[in-house]
Design an enzyme around this catalytic site. Structure first.
Site, PDB file in Angstrom:
ATOM      1  N   SER A  98       0.605   2.307  -6.008  1.00  0.00           N
ATOM      2  CA  SER A  98       1.995   1.957  -6.272  1.00  0.00           C
ATOM      3  C   SER A  98       2.939   2.830  -5.434  1.00  0.00           C
ATOM      4  O   SER A  98       2.801   2.899  -4.212  1.00  0.00           O
ATOM      5  CB  SER A  98       2.274   2.080  -7.775  1.00  0.00           C
ATOM      6  OG  SER A  98       3.476   1.457  -8.126  1.00  0.00           O
ATOM      7  N   ASP A 128       0.532  -9.330 -10.180  1.00  0.00           N
ATOM      8  CA  ASP A 128       0.850  -7.909 -10.354  1.00  0.00           C
ATOM      9  C   ASP A 128       1.931  -7.709 -11.415  1.00  0.00           C
ATOM     10  O   ASP A 128       1.815  -6.859 -12.280  1.00  0.00           O
ATOM     11  CB  ASP A 128       1.287  -7.321  -9.014  1.00  0.00           C
ATOM     12  CG  ASP A 128       1.637  -5.857  -9.109  1.00  0.00           C
ATOM     13  OD1 ASP A 128       0.747  -5.027  -8.892  1.00  0.00           O
ATOM     14  OD2 ASP A 128       2.809  -5.532  -9.411  1.00  0.00           O
ATOM     15  N   HIS A 143      -0.290  -4.987 -12.814  1.00  0.00           N
ATOM     16  CA  HIS A 143       0.015  -3.774 -12.045  1.00  0.00           C
ATOM     17  C   HIS A 143      -0.668  -2.526 -12.595  1.00  0.00           C
ATOM     18  O   HIS A 143      -1.151  -1.693 -11.815  1.00  0.00           O
ATOM     19  CB  HIS A 143       1.527  -3.554 -11.999  1.00  0.00           C
ATOM     20  CG  HIS A 143       1.923  -2.457 -11.062  1.00  0.00           C
ATOM     21  ND1 HIS A 143       1.800  -2.557  -9.689  1.00  0.00           N
ATOM     22  CD2 HIS A 143       2.408  -1.203 -11.291  1.00  0.00           C
ATOM     23  CE1 HIS A 143       2.200  -1.441  -9.116  1.00  0.00           C
ATOM     24  NE2 HIS A 143       2.574  -0.599 -10.064  1.00  0.00           N
TER      25      HIS A 143
END
EC number: 3.1.2.2
Length: 302
Positions: A111, A228, A283
């Site tokens: 990320s 995601d 995610h």
């Protein structure tokens, strides 16, 4: 004489049996493959090293003996610190690891951490990163309403967040360092103190050196997917992004690629970019998904 023959008989038989000893003795266990390169893991926004316990288990299972370091810096709310401050902190942590690994290291960066790592590869003259694995990272920026943004800026929506993010005050928050509003590109280019610089979208005296440094990487592995739920657009994980009409342009259509401003086009030409899209992964589960690990991460941990 018979006694002498009896004394020599065992020695004679031993000589005859020597060629067959490997067949008679139990097989020795197969040695482990030559030592694997160390792996360095950099976490994302509001994360900590604990989030990567599953990933650590997967690496230890598939590549036993690998030295894995999950860097425990800028955890939790500290991950909102300006990204250049984080880059400096992570740089001080990775240099000793690299110095002890003359054959190179691998980076797995999740990320927001993927942007930290890309900046590290740009500013470090002597890095020795073999595989840079960017795990669901907004490499071309973020333009979406998420729970993180609503918590941090409760009165703002993505359409007007530029008013905060493109101010000197806003650039003190990591999220604003890669906020990329396609409807205010001029403000982004002038105000972004981080993403516009590492992308080579704005001229600066270190641009040539940073590009050269980034191209030292052996392989760039890009991982992301349509489910995601946080990275917006999700194609940002693959250097795609919105145009002014919010139509997604893929990496090969992006100006930073066409100009080869920081080395993407060069990396692709030498076959050093691997794209691994995967549907059905949210995610917060990228680093704990075993199917994803086996398909997109493990093959590149030499």
């Amino acid at each position: 004489m018979p006694g002498l023959w009896r004394q020599r008989l065992p020695s004679a038989w031993a000589l005859l049996l020597l060629p067959f000893l490997p067949l008679l003795l139990p097989a020795a266990p197969a040695p482990h493959r030559g030592s694997y390169k160390p792996v360095i893991v950099v976490h994302g926004l509001f994360d900590s090293s604990y989030s990567f316990r599953h990933l650590l288990d997967y690496i230890n299972e598939t590549h036993p003996g690998t030295v894995v370091t999950v860097l425990d810096l800028f955890d939790g709310r500290e991950s909102l610190r300006p990204l250049w401050e984080q880059v400096q902190g992570f740089r001080e942590a990775v240099v000793p690891i690299m110095e002890k690994a003359p054959e190179g290291v691998h980076l797995i960066c999740y990320s927001q951490g993927g942007l930290v790592c890309r900046a590290l590869l740009s500013v470090m003259d002597e890095h020795n990163v073999d595989s840079f694995i960017s795990l669901s990272s907004p490499q071309m920026g973020q333009y979406g309403d998420t729970d993180y943004l609503k918590w941090l800026f409760p009165t703002s929506m993505r359409s007007n967040l530029y008013r905060i993010c493109y101010s000197p005050w806003g650039q003190e928050f990591s999220i604003c360092n890669y906020w990329h509003d396609p409807h205010h590109d001029d403000l982004y280019l002038n105000a972004s103190s981080f993403l516009a610089l590492i992308n080579g979208e704005r001229d600066h005296p270190n641009a040539t050196a940073w590009r050269k440094n980034f191209l030292r990487v052996g392989r760039l592995v890009l991982i992301g997917g349509p489910d995601d739920g946080v990275i917006t657009p999700w194609q940002s994980s693959f250097f795609g992004f919105y145009d002014a009409n919010e139509t997604v342009l893929e990496m090969e259509e992006q100006p930073v690629y066409l100009r080869d401003s920081f080395g993407l086009k060069t990396l692709l030409a030498r076959g050093a970019i691997v794209r691994c899209p995967m549907a059905g992964v949210s995610h917060t589960t990228w680093h704990s998904n075993r199917t994803l690990y086996d398909a997109c991460i493990e093959p590149w941990l030499s």
